[in-house]
Design a protein around this motif. Sequence first.
Motif, PDB file in Angstrom:
ATOM      1  N   VAL A 284       4.149  -3.792   3.811  1.00 36.09           N
ATOM      2  CA  VAL A 284       3.039  -3.105   4.474  1.00 36.09           C
ATOM      3  C   VAL A 284       2.794  -3.686   5.862  1.00 36.09           C
ATOM      4  O   VAL A 284       2.383  -2.973   6.784  1.00 36.09           O
ATOM      5  CB  VAL A 284       1.742  -3.159   3.632  1.00 36.09           C
ATOM      6  CG1 VAL A 284       1.893  -2.366   2.351  1.00 36.09           C
ATOM      7  CG2 VAL A 284       1.303  -4.587   3.349  1.00 36.09           C
TER       8      VAL A 284
ATOM      9  N   VAL B 182      -0.968   4.911   0.647  1.00 30.08           N
ATOM     10  CA  VAL B 182      -1.423   3.817   1.507  1.00 30.08           C
ATOM     11  C   VAL B 182      -0.617   3.795   2.805  1.00 30.08           C
ATOM     12  O   VAL B 182      -1.175   3.641   3.899  1.00 30.08           O
ATOM     13  CB  VAL B 182      -1.303   2.470   0.764  1.00 30.08           C
ATOM     14  CG1 VAL B 182      -1.525   1.300   1.720  1.00 30.08           C
ATOM     15  CG2 VAL B 182      -2.309   2.404  -0.371  1.00 30.08           C
TER      16      VAL B 182
ATOM     17  N   MET C 140      -1.689   4.423   6.911  1.00 31.77           N
ATOM     18  CA  MET C 140      -1.395   3.455   7.973  1.00 31.77           C
ATOM     19  C   MET C 140      -0.668   4.110   9.136  1.00 31.77           C
ATOM     20  O   MET C 140      -0.476   3.474  10.165  1.00 31.77           O
ATOM     21  CB  MET C 140      -0.535   2.311   7.434  1.00 31.77           C
ATOM     22  CG  MET C 140      -1.267   1.417   6.453  1.00 31.77           C
ATOM     23  SD  MET C 140      -0.347  -0.105   6.006  1.00 31.77           S
ATOM     24  CE  MET C 140       1.325   0.469   5.913  1.00 31.77           C
TER      25      MET C 140
ATOM     26  N   VAL D  51      -3.962  -5.285   3.718  1.00 29.63           N
ATOM     27  CA  VAL D  51      -3.957  -4.373   2.572  1.00 29.63           C
ATOM     28  C   VAL D  51      -4.175  -5.233   1.330  1.00 29.63           C
ATOM     29  O   VAL D  51      -3.265  -5.894   0.837  1.00 29.63           O
ATOM     30  CB  VAL D  51      -2.645  -3.580   2.480  1.00 29.63           C
ATOM     31  CG1 VAL D  51      -2.677  -2.644   1.276  1.00 29.63           C
ATOM     32  CG2 VAL D  51      -2.411  -2.779   3.758  1.00 29.63           C
TER      33      VAL D  51
ATOM     34  N   GLY E  88       0.212  -3.831  -1.521  1.00 29.65           N
ATOM     35  CA  GLY E  88      -0.126  -4.850  -0.533  1.00 29.65           C
ATOM     36  C   GLY E  88      -0.079  -6.214  -1.185  1.00 29.65           C
ATOM     37  O   GLY E  88       0.927  -6.599  -1.768  1.00 29.65           O
TER      38      GLY E  88
ATOM     39  N   SER F  70      -9.830  -4.282   6.548  1.00 32.72           N
ATOM     40  CA  SER F  70      -8.842  -4.078   5.487  1.00 32.72           C
ATOM     41  C   SER F  70      -8.621  -2.596   5.230  1.00 32.72           C
ATOM     42  O   SER F  70      -9.493  -1.784   5.456  1.00 32.72           O
ATOM     43  CB  SER F  70      -9.292  -4.778   4.193  1.00 32.72           C
ATOM     44  OG  SER F  70     -10.511  -4.246   3.753  1.00 32.72           O
ATOM     45  N   SER F  71      -7.411  -2.282   4.746  1.00 30.18           N
ATOM     46  CA  SER F  71      -7.080  -0.915   4.385  1.00 30.18           C
ATOM     47  C   SER F  71      -7.841  -0.538   3.121  1.00 30.18           C
ATOM     48  O   SER F  71      -7.890  -1.291   2.166  1.00 30.18           O
ATOM     49  CB  SER F  71      -5.579  -0.779   4.149  1.00 30.18           C
ATOM     50  OG  SER F  71      -5.251   0.500   3.692  1.00 30.18           O
TER      51      SER F  71
ATOM     52  N   LEU G  86      -8.212   1.141  -0.252  1.00 30.20           N
ATOM     53  CA  LEU G  86      -7.291   1.618  -1.276  1.00 30.20           C
ATOM     54  C   LEU G  86      -8.027   2.482  -2.303  1.00 30.20           C
ATOM     55  O   LEU G  86      -7.432   2.976  -3.193  1.00 30.20           O
ATOM     56  CB  LEU G  86      -6.629   0.427  -1.971  1.00 30.20           C
ATOM     57  CG  LEU G  86      -5.884  -0.538  -1.041  1.00 30.20           C
ATOM     58  CD1 LEU G  86      -5.259  -1.633  -1.869  1.00 30.20           C
ATOM     59  CD2 LEU G  86      -4.815   0.187  -0.252  1.00 30.20           C
TER      60      LEU G  86
END
Length: 354
Positions: free
Chosen positions: A165, A190, A194, A308, A334, A351-352, A354
């Motif tokens: 990632v 995911v 991105m 992630v 991640g 942060s991503s 999820l």
Amino acid sequence: MAPSQMKGILIEKFLKSHHELQICSVPPPLIGTNTLLIRITHTSPTHVDLLYLAGKHQNNRRHMRPPFILGTDFAGTVVSSPAFSPFKPGDNVFGVAQGAFAEYVSVDVGKGYGSVRRVPRGWTNAEACAVGVSGAVSYGALAAAAQLQKGETVLVLGAGGGLGVIACQIALAMGAHVIGVVGDKEKAAVLRRMGVEDVVGYNLPGWEDKVKALMAEKGKEGVDVVYDSVGKVESSLRCLRYGGRVVIVGFAARNGVMEKVGMNRILLKGAGVVGYRFGEHGRRHPEETEAIWDEFMKMAENGNIKAVVYEERYKGVQDIPRALEDLHVRKVIGRAVVTISEDSSAQTVNSSKL
């Protein structure tokens, strides 16, 4: 200062599997004149840890002989530091050091700070731990080893994992087109969030043909670069254009059993295949590795990199085996992050989701 005893995962002999891990009471790390002592707030299991505990990693022959405390990637708060250190007590840092599956870890900083960095502005310790050394590894692999250029296409194997990632985000920031190879729809989603437009599932037969079809749509015979952290060199070569490059950073999918590749395939593709062993490169070329860390940290500070963090919550040293199991069965998207102690860093902003 550290207490007289702490919780940790001690490897007294190599184990058959992570199911045999035991939580122990162990002495805290020794402190020397060049030692940075860090109270660990977070740690993140990797496939390297699974190999280390079983004695299947190449480093087990030399660096990693029992007894040792397991774990490498961490984030935490500085407890004590040498007078010459730029890090002071109370600073939040992250990095890599042997013994991270414990409540405290020590790092020898007498020869530089390549293994420890300050947590980037606006990041929590958990986020920094989720990125960890993956950022420097991936930047070095793509920029230095593979010489990735703007406009080229890079195929990232294991793109939903901890290394993958970050490699996708670095490649995108460098102006490359990215094709991610993942194992399920959740990881694909995911990647698309991105900014990865093309995602291929490796669980489908003949997925390499799908990659070649994507490149044919662009009038090309294959990808320019393959980033391989899983150990699929033969598949990498099938997807590569003539004269392309494969950079190998690990073998996460192979459980210590190495792939055998027909050398004629490398010749027929006119391919460049290079191994990028980040730890050994740092030992042999510390100045180059320091520059790689600096360039990656610029990306992080500029907002080009987002952590992630896998959605499952793990708490305490006693929960590390459960996180390792989730990693082993490939549930993790991640990085799995285990909270060891309270974190004084800022609210999560980077942060991503999820």
